[in-house]
Design a protein around this motif. Structure first.
Motif, PDB file in Angstrom:
ATOM      1  N   LEU A  50       0.897  -1.248   0.137  1.00 23.87           N
ATOM      2  CA  LEU A  50      -0.127   0.006   0.018  1.00 23.87           C
ATOM      3  C   LEU A  50       0.740   1.278  -0.023  1.00 23.87           C
ATOM      4  N   PHE A  51       1.780   1.074   1.106  1.00 19.73           N
ATOM      5  CA  PHE A  51       2.640   2.543   0.998  1.00 19.73           C
ATOM      6  C   PHE A  51       3.812   2.564  -0.001  1.00 19.73           C
ATOM      7  N   ARG A  52       4.128   1.350  -0.544  1.00 21.48           N
ATOM      8  CA  ARG A  52       5.643   1.583  -1.490  1.00 21.48           C
ATOM      9  C   ARG A  52       5.057   1.171  -2.747  1.00 21.48           C
ATOM     10  N   GLY A  53       3.932   0.939  -2.875  1.00 20.58           N
ATOM     11  CA  GLY A  53       3.712   0.844  -4.535  1.00 20.58           C
ATOM     12  C   GLY A  53       3.568  -0.624  -5.115  1.00 20.58           C
ATOM     13  N   ASP A  54       3.382  -0.597  -6.338  1.00 23.35           N
ATOM     14  CA  ASP A  54       3.249  -1.946  -6.807  1.00 23.35           C
ATOM     15  C   ASP A  54       4.822  -2.478  -7.195  1.00 23.35           C
ATOM     16  N   ARG A  57       8.242  -9.247  -6.876  1.00 26.41           N
ATOM     17  CA  ARG A  57       9.547 -10.007  -6.210  1.00 26.41           C
ATOM     18  C   ARG A  57      10.077 -10.733  -7.055  1.00 26.41           C
ATOM     19  N   GLU A 131      15.616  -8.253  -4.834  1.00 28.07           N
ATOM     20  CA  GLU A 131      14.659  -8.874  -5.145  1.00 28.07           C
ATOM     21  C   GLU A 131      13.370  -8.080  -5.393  1.00 28.07           C
ATOM     22  N   GLN A 132      13.309  -6.767  -4.913  1.00 27.28           N
ATOM     23  CA  GLN A 132      12.061  -5.955  -5.142  1.00 27.28           C
ATOM     24  C   GLN A 132      12.546  -5.027  -6.481  1.00 27.28           C
ATOM     25  N   PHE A 133      11.243  -5.100  -7.334  1.00 25.04           N
ATOM     26  CA  PHE A 133      11.568  -4.274  -8.351  1.00 25.04           C
ATOM     27  C   PHE A 133      10.070  -3.434  -8.545  1.00 25.04           C
ATOM     28  N   PHE A 134      10.285  -2.264  -8.260  1.00 25.20           N
ATOM     29  CA  PHE A 134       9.058  -1.460  -8.127  1.00 25.20           C
ATOM     30  C   PHE A 134       8.736  -1.065  -9.666  1.00 25.20           C
ATOM     31  N   VAL A 135       7.288  -0.974  -9.886  1.00 19.94           N
ATOM     32  CA  VAL A 135       6.573  -0.918 -11.093  1.00 19.94           C
ATOM     33  C   VAL A 135       5.617  -0.110 -11.204  1.00 19.94           C
ATOM     34  N   PRO A 136       5.199   0.558 -12.052  1.00 18.62           N
ATOM     35  CA  PRO A 136       4.006   1.219 -12.115  1.00 18.62           C
ATOM     36  C   PRO A 136       2.878   0.552 -11.705  1.00 18.62           C
ATOM     37  N   GLU A 137       1.687   1.186 -11.203  1.00 19.90           N
ATOM     38  CA  GLU A 137       0.508   0.543 -10.751  1.00 19.90           C
ATOM     39  C   GLU A 137       0.072  -0.337 -11.906  1.00 19.90           C
ATOM     40  N   TRP A 176       9.588   2.708 -18.263  1.00 15.59           N
ATOM     41  CA  TRP A 176       8.156   2.837 -17.981  1.00 15.59           C
ATOM     42  C   TRP A 176       7.583   4.219 -18.606  1.00 15.59           C
ATOM     43  N   ASP A 177       8.371   5.028 -19.170  1.00 15.36           N
ATOM     44  CA  ASP A 177       7.942   6.254 -19.642  1.00 15.36           C
ATOM     45  C   ASP A 177       7.478   5.955 -21.083  1.00 15.36           C
TER      46      ASP A 177
ATOM     47  N   ILE B  69       2.610  10.437   0.738  1.00 16.16           N
ATOM     48  CA  ILE B  69       3.159   9.059   0.867  1.00 16.16           C
ATOM     49  C   ILE B  69       2.323   8.218  -0.194  1.00 16.16           C
ATOM     50  N   ALA B  73       3.389   6.148  -3.385  1.00 19.58           N
ATOM     51  CA  ALA B  73       3.131   4.736  -3.422  1.00 19.58           C
ATOM     52  C   ALA B  73       2.589   4.617  -4.943  1.00 19.58           C
ATOM     53  N   HIS B  74       1.891   5.401  -5.644  1.00 26.00           N
ATOM     54  CA  HIS B  74       1.730   5.410  -6.981  1.00 26.00           C
ATOM     55  C   HIS B  74       2.587   4.905  -7.955  1.00 26.00           C
ATOM     56  N   ASN B  75       3.862   5.244  -7.519  1.00 28.62           N
ATOM     57  CA  ASN B  75       5.045   4.946  -8.123  1.00 28.62           C
ATOM     58  C   ASN B  75       5.047   5.517  -9.694  1.00 28.62           C
ATOM     59  N   ARG B  77       6.604   6.205 -12.526  1.00 23.65           N
ATOM     60  CA  ARG B  77       8.218   6.161 -13.105  1.00 23.65           C
ATOM     61  C   ARG B  77       8.342   6.928 -14.182  1.00 23.65           C
ATOM     62  N   GLN B 132      12.240   3.177  -2.820  1.00 28.24           N
ATOM     63  CA  GLN B 132      11.217   2.447  -3.942  1.00 28.24           C
ATOM     64  C   GLN B 132      12.224   3.053  -5.295  1.00 28.24           C
ATOM     65  N   HIS B 135      15.032   0.796  -5.881  1.00 28.51           N
ATOM     66  CA  HIS B 135      14.814  -0.754  -5.540  1.00 28.51           C
ATOM     67  C   HIS B 135      15.668  -1.053  -4.495  1.00 28.51           C
ATOM     68  N   GLN B 137      16.302  -2.874  -0.782  1.00 28.33           N
ATOM     69  CA  GLN B 137      15.594  -3.786  -0.266  1.00 28.33           C
ATOM     70  C   GLN B 137      16.397  -4.088   1.166  1.00 28.33           C
TER      71      GLN B 137
END
Lengths: 178, 449
Positions: A50-54, A57, A131-137, A176-177, B69, B73-75, B77, B132, B135, B137
């Protein structure tokens, strides 16, 4: 405390916060710049925060390795993994040794530090920190379904710290852009 | 009261005094000058519209912080990484500098203060944004630690109670999540609380942060046995009430010592109330059958000796320190109640130590219940003497919980299901009526705030 001194100390306090933020980024960037690039084969699953986004893993071939005889490793114990560059015709780096203490490495090899999640039946499950890769929602599921098309490049510095550098989709860096 | 120092009153008490002093003046008991002199003994408490403004601006800061925040979280990119980092640093710096400017240069203290709080919230959001963006961890409770430690200097320099409170919450969350992930005791939390949170809470007279610090340390103390005693984990829960009992008694003792050493000093409440609450929680937990191993054949039985010994010590410390000062009739009653419980405990222990006369499980049950009831009643009497409604309430609560535990223990296996619940409901209603009547009588008689 008079007004001028108070203001000065307040600026120091704010500077500490900014330095913490910059320090976090700089520590990562040092490994990216100074580390050895290592290409790994990956798989992906799709958790969400929720707080760190999509984020996805990432699982690697080196995430689960055989434990050498005589090594006793418990939960969250540090584990060192020696990786060797790909052989002729190969593409990915491979694990050649696992130990609880920092090993000496051969030419071209790197040692990366991980934490043990659990050891079972002479196999140890490892967490490397990349292991974590943050991606757009909403994009996590797409990666999960196509995990076989993903490769990951990490950078490993001389202290054994490793960070995620680039994720490739069909050998092209993900952007992602677009 | 320390000469030259004004004792702070709550808004409610100050209003009561103001109205009553006016009435005394109207009735000719005191002159207008005397009325003013009496009111002048106490500082006018902050509150009223100022408190509403402060609440609104703090709420505003919290909402904006939460929004940022969630935005992160919506990230998104599409923004390059280093631009995002620069953006969050600019936001943190702007909130802080704007807050300081409004507070110290434009005389908008509440709005300025809230912007400073927002700056600290944005700083925390920034830590997660950096993680974030790159990345990262790492062991994520370190993020809470960095947030709490990074906010603390701001609280210290500006003497900000809300920022101190934020810092105290973050440090507590850090040790809780760190311990839950590593399954090891976080030995750094007690020094962090003792060197940072507690001294600052005293310095700024911040009861909320002192409460947070005491309760968090209580949680830490209670979790140590579980995390440390991995190899004999079946017995480890026995130590939880013991740790709570000793820690609670120590808090009350420290509070009373402080009160004697520095008469009229603020923050008496958190010491007494948090200490008593934690102490009684420990005493009740000691009587829960799953925690207290009462089967003499069970290997953990020996732990009952340790438990009983330490609880006896705790209750003696408690009784002795509670009644430091000038004794009166109520002190005597409360001291006798606590003293009788302690003497009973000591006797039971002695009997247990004689091999030919082993104490039975029933004796331990009786001892445990008597101990809690005596301690709870002692707290009620103590609260009555000190005119502290909170102490009376927690004493009554502990008494009620213990009566219910006795009921469950005695009748759960003896009564048929429906009868058990009907009787239980009637016991609860009767207990509620009795406690309410008793509490009302105590409050009416003593008039505690």
């Amino acid at each position: 405390m008079n007004a001028r001194i108070k203001l000065r100390w307040f600026l120091v306090a704010v500077a500490i916060q900014i330095l913490i933020l910059l320090g976090l980024a700089a520590r990562h960037q040092y490994t990216v710049w100074a580390g050895t690039p290592v290409l790994l084969k990956t798989e992906a699953v799709d958790p969400w925060d929720l707080f760190r986004g999509d984020y996805v893993r990432l699982n690697y071939a080196i995430s689960e390795l055989p434990l050498p005889a005589g090594e006793k490793i418990g939960y969250r114990d540090p584990v060192w993994v020696v990786l060797k560059p790909p052989g002729a015709g190969g593409k990915y780096w491979e694990a050649v040794a696992v130990s609880a203490t920092k090993p000496s490495v051969g030419p071209g090899q790197v040692a990366v530090k991980a934490r043990a999640l659990y050891a079972f039946d002479r196999t140890v499950r490892l967490q490397y920190g990349f292991e974590q890769f943050f991606v757009p929602e909403g994009r996590g599921l797409e990666l999960e379904r196509n995990y076989h098309r993903l490769d990951v490049e990490v950078a490993v510095d001389r202290f054994g710290r490793a960070v995620l550098k680039t994720v490739f989709w069909d050998s092209k860096p993900i952007r992602w852009d677009r | 009261m320390v000469p030259g120092k004004k004792t702070a009153l709550s808004r409610r008490s100050w209003e009561w005094l103001r109205v009553e002093a006016g009435r005394w003046q109207d009735e000719g008991l005191i002159s207008a000058e005397q009325r003013d002199s009496i009111l002048g003994l106490y500082p006018v408490p902050a509150g009223g519209r100022g408190a509403v403004i402060a609440a609104l601006t703090v709420l505003g800061a919290l909402l904006v912080g939460l929004g940022v925040i969630l935005f992160i979280a919506h990230n998104w990119r599409a923004i390059p990484d280093w631009v995002k980092l620069a953006g969050i640093i600019a936001l943190v710096a702007s909130a802080h500098s704007g807050g300081y400017y409004l507070w110290h240069f434009r005389d908008y203290p509440r709005l300025g203060h809230s912007l400073i709080l927002l700056g600290c919230l944005l700083f925390g959001a920034g830590i997660w944004l950096v993680a974030q963006t790159f990345h990262l961890q790492v062991h994520w409770p370190y993020g809470l630690l960095a947030w709490g430690l990074g906010s603390f200097p701001v609280a210290l320099i500006l003497r900000s109670r809300p920022v101190l409170c934020l810092s105290a919450v973050l440090l507590a969350l850090w040790f809780i999540f760190d311990q839950s992930i590593t399954r090891q005791v976080n030995w750094f939390y007690p020094p962090a609380a003792a060197l940072l949170v507690l001294p600052a809470a005293h310095r700024f007279r911040a009861p909320e942060s002192l409460w947070l610090g005491f309760v968090s340390l209580g949680a830490w103390v209670g979790l140590v046995p579980l995390l440390q005693a991995r190899h004999f984990s079946y017995a480890a829960p026995v130590f939880i009430p013991l740790c709570f009992g000793l820690y609670g008694a120590a808090l009350v003792a420290a509070g009373l010592w402080r009160q004697q050493r520095f008469p009229g000093a603020a923050l008496e409440g958190p010491y007494q109330f948090a200490g008593t609450l934690i102490f009684l929680t420990g005493a009740i937990l000691a009587n829960v059958d799953t925690i207290r191993r009462i089967d003499p054949a069970y290997p953990g039985f020996t732990f009952n000796f340790i438990l009983a010994l330490f609880l006896t010590a705790a209750v003696l410390v408690f009784a002795a320190l509670v009644f430091l000062g000038k004794p009166d009739r109520l002190d005597g009653i409360a001291a006798r109640l606590l003293g009788a419980a302690a003497a009973g405990s000591a006797l039971l222990l002695y009997v247990n130590l004689i091999p030919r006369v082993p104490a039975t499980a029933l004796l331990f049950k009786i001892w445990g219940s008597a101990f809690v009831i005596a301690a709870a009643l002692g707290v009620v009497v103590w609260g009555f003497r000190r005119q502290a409604a909170f102490l009376i309430n927690i004493g009554l609560l502990a008494f009620g919980v213990q009566v219910l535990l006795i009921y469950f223990r005695l009748f759960f296996t003896m009564l048929q299901g429906s009868l058990f619940f009907i009787t239980g409901g009637l016991v609860l209603l009767g207990l509620g009526f009795f406690l309410e009547r008793w509490r009302r009588r105590l409050l009416k008689g003593g008039g505690p705030a």
